[in-house]
Design an enzyme around this catalytic site. Structure first.
Site, PDB file in Angstrom:
ATOM      1  CB  SER A 129       7.710  -3.436  -2.600  1.00 61.21           C
ATOM      2  OG  SER A 129       8.601  -4.328  -1.970  1.00 61.21           O
TER       3      SER A 129
ATOM      4  CG  HIS B 106       4.882  -6.702  -3.708  1.00 62.41           C
ATOM      5  ND1 HIS B 106       4.308  -7.555  -4.623  1.00 62.41           N
ATOM      6  CD2 HIS B 106       6.214  -6.952  -3.749  1.00 62.41           C
ATOM      7  CE1 HIS B 106       5.250  -8.288  -5.196  1.00 62.41           C
ATOM      8  NE2 HIS B 106       6.429  -7.947  -4.680  1.00 62.41           N
TER       9      HIS B 106
ATOM     10  CG  ASP C  52       9.330  -8.221  -2.423  1.00 61.36           C
ATOM     11  OD1 ASP C  52       8.934  -8.819  -3.427  1.00 61.36           O
ATOM     12  OD2 ASP C  52       9.305  -6.979  -2.302  1.00 61.36           O
TER      13      ASP C  52
ATOM     14  CG  MET D 134      13.599 -12.067  -1.122  1.00 61.00           C
ATOM     15  SD  MET D 134      14.801 -10.789  -1.513  1.00 61.00           S
ATOM     16  CE  MET D 134      13.736  -9.568  -2.282  1.00 61.00           C
TER      17      MET D 134
ATOM     18  CG  HIS E 279       7.215 -11.705  -5.356  1.00 59.55           C
ATOM     19  ND1 HIS E 279       8.023 -10.702  -5.844  1.00 59.55           N
ATOM     20  CD2 HIS E 279       7.496 -12.794  -6.122  1.00 59.55           C
ATOM     21  CE1 HIS E 279       8.755 -11.158  -6.846  1.00 59.55           C
ATOM     22  NE2 HIS E 279       8.455 -12.440  -7.028  1.00 59.55           N
TER      23      HIS E 279
ATOM     24  CG  MET F 163      11.273 -13.637  -5.253  1.00 60.62           C
ATOM     25  SD  MET F 163      11.813 -11.926  -5.033  1.00 60.62           S
ATOM     26  CE  MET F 163      10.655 -11.432  -3.766  1.00 60.62           C
TER      27      MET F 163
ATOM     28  CG  MET G 152      10.725 -11.079 -11.251  1.00 60.17           C
ATOM     29  SD  MET G 152      10.103 -10.165  -9.817  1.00 60.17           S
ATOM     30  CE  MET G 152      11.394  -8.931  -9.550  1.00 60.17           C
TER      31      MET G 152
ATOM     32  N   GLY H 190      15.643  -9.956  -5.875  1.00 66.02           N
ATOM     33  CA  GLY H 190      16.555 -10.054  -4.748  1.00 66.02           C
ATOM     34  C   GLY H 190      16.722  -8.754  -3.982  1.00 66.02           C
TER      35      GLY H 190
ATOM     36  N   GLY I 154      15.661  -4.317  -3.742  1.00 63.25           N
ATOM     37  CA  GLY I 154      14.939  -3.136  -4.187  1.00 63.25           C
ATOM     38  C   GLY I 154      15.895  -2.139  -4.813  1.00 63.25           C
ATOM     39  N   GLY I 155      15.322  -1.127  -5.443  1.00 67.56           N
ATOM     40  CA  GLY I 155      16.116  -0.014  -5.922  1.00 67.56           C
ATOM     41  C   GLY I 155      16.940  -0.260  -7.167  1.00 67.56           C
TER      42      GLY I 155
ATOM     43  CG  ASP J 139       8.244  -6.916  -8.080  1.00 65.81           C
ATOM     44  OD1 ASP J 139       8.758  -5.860  -7.690  1.00 65.81           O
ATOM     45  OD2 ASP J 139       8.180  -7.954  -7.389  1.00 65.81           O
TER      46      ASP J 139
ATOM     47  N   GLY K  16      11.927  -1.586 -10.313  1.00 62.72           N
ATOM     48  CA  GLY K  16      12.295  -0.352 -11.000  1.00 62.72           C
ATOM     49  C   GLY K  16      11.114   0.478 -11.463  1.00 62.72           C
TER      50      GLY K  16
ATOM     51  N   GLY L 165       8.671  -0.184  -4.726  1.00 64.38           N
ATOM     52  CA  GLY L 165       9.290  -0.144  -3.409  1.00 64.38           C
ATOM     53  C   GLY L 165      10.012   1.162  -3.185  1.00 64.38           C
TER      54      GLY L 165
HETATM   55  C1  DX5 Z   1      12.727  -7.453  -5.866  1.00 66.65           C
HETATM   56  C2  DX5 Z   1      11.337  -7.480  -5.289  1.00 66.65           C
HETATM   57  C3  DX5 Z   1      10.591  -6.230  -5.501  1.00 66.65           C
HETATM   58  C4  DX5 Z   1      11.221  -4.992  -4.904  1.00 66.65           C
HETATM   59  C5  DX5 Z   1      10.980  -3.917  -5.886  1.00 66.65           C
HETATM   60  O1  DX5 Z   1      13.220  -8.729  -5.930  1.00 66.65           O
HETATM   61  O2  DX5 Z   1      10.569  -8.537  -5.851  1.00 66.65           O
HETATM   62  O3  DX5 Z   1       9.239  -6.339  -5.076  1.00 66.65           O
HETATM   63  O4  DX5 Z   1      10.686  -4.611  -3.663  1.00 66.65           O
HETATM   64  O5  DX5 Z   1      11.682  -2.811  -5.476  1.00 66.65           O
HETATM   65  P1  DX5 Z   1      11.815  -1.496  -6.360  1.00 66.65           P
HETATM   66  O6  DX5 Z   1      10.435  -1.006  -6.664  1.00 66.65           O
HETATM   67  O7  DX5 Z   1      12.591  -0.584  -5.464  1.00 66.65           O
HETATM   68  O8  DX5 Z   1      12.559  -1.873  -7.618  1.00 66.65           O
HETATM   69 ZN    ZN Z   2       8.345  -8.483  -5.346  1.00 60.66          ZN
END
Ligand code: DX5
Ligand code: ZN
Length: 247
Positions: free
Chosen positions: A10, A37, A39, A41, A70, A72, A164, A169, A171-172, A202, A204, A224
């Site tokens: 990501s 990937h 994202d 938003m 993706h 969102m 999900m 929303g 990462g991390g 997607d 964690g 990500g």
């Molecule tokens: C979160 C995104 C993910 C995000 C995942 O809303 O859809 O794609 O980048 O990030 P990690 O892998 O750090 O959880």
């Molecule tokens: Zn995503």
């Protein structure tokens, strides 16, 4: 090493001021990822704002690795053509948002729905058909609390399910363990219906949760923080591959 599990780093966790360098680092490596990937938003469907079509178009110019976009966003019907024109190879919509008039009614990343009317099912089918008509693959995504059974009308007409494993929303975040049983529900439904489906997880994902997710049914792993958030993204990608290659 090759594996049947596909990896989708990501870009949300990449270095936005050095994106080209970070993208090429993986896409031009000896074992590039199967997807990138992206994202998208909108600040409405999720409480964060990221990137849009110009970014996808620019990315398309520097890599042949397929782009996994993706969305969102509320009301994807209005915007999905933008991303198809920009070069998305796979376009995934949230089922919670892919309904007529959904704009503004599903605020927050915990948005969930418990049922779909026949009209809403038909509407979602038209969105999937528009993606296919553009030559791209079509995916549907569910937030953590939306029942996987709502996907049943779509197994024949979608290429991918994105579950999900965090509230979307950011990462991390930490992997939500309940995602595992949901992955198995989707895998079992796909098998029962004879659907050849990509099942993407997607949120964690790291080397440990990747193993659990693949055992539960995932065959595409988004990561990500565990890839671009690491000092050595190539080694980090390899670590996840190595963790799942025997499964
Ligand atoms: C979160 C995104 C993910 C995000 C995942 O809303 O859809 O794609 O980048 O990030 P990690 O892998 O750090 O959880
Ligand atoms: Zn995503």
């Amino acid at each position: 090493m090759t594996t049947h599990v596909q990896i989708a780093p990501s870009l949300l966790s990449a270095d936005f001021l050095n994106l080209e360098r970070h993208v090429r680092l993986l896409t031009e490596s000896a074992e590039p990822p199967e997807w990138l990937h992206i994202d998208v938003m909108d600040g409405h469907f999720v409480p964060n704002l990221t990137i849009g079509p110009p970014f996808v178009r620019a990315l398309k110019r520097i890599t042949t690795v397929p782009l996994d976009v993706h969305l969102m966003i509320d009301n994807p019907s209005e915007q999905l053509d933008w991303y198809l024109d920009a070069g998305a190879d796979l376009l995934t919509l949230h089922l919670e948002a892919a309904r007529p008039g959904a704009r503004g009614t599903q605020k927050g990343s915990s948005a969930t729905i418990k049922e779909l009317s026949q009209g809403e099912v038909e509407y979602t089918h038209t969105l999937l058909a528009r993606i296919h008509a553009a030559g791209a693959r079509a995916g549907l995504s569910l937030n953590p609390e939306t029942p996987t059974g709502l996907l049943l009308p779509f197994y024949e007409s979608m290429d991918l399910v994105l579950l999900m494993s965090v509230h979307p929303g950011f990462g991390g975040q930490s992997f939500i363990p309940e995602a595992l049983v949901r992955l198995t529900e989707v895998r079992d439904a796909a098998q029962a219906l004879g659907a050849n489906l990509l099942i993407e997880v997607d949120g964690g994902i790291d080397a440990d949760t990747a193993q659990l997710a693949v055992e539960a049914g995932a065959n595409v792993l988004v990561a990500g923080q565990a890839i671009y958030g690491q000092a050595d993204p190539i080694a980090a990608l390899q670590k996840i591959r190595a963790a799942v290659h025997h499964l």
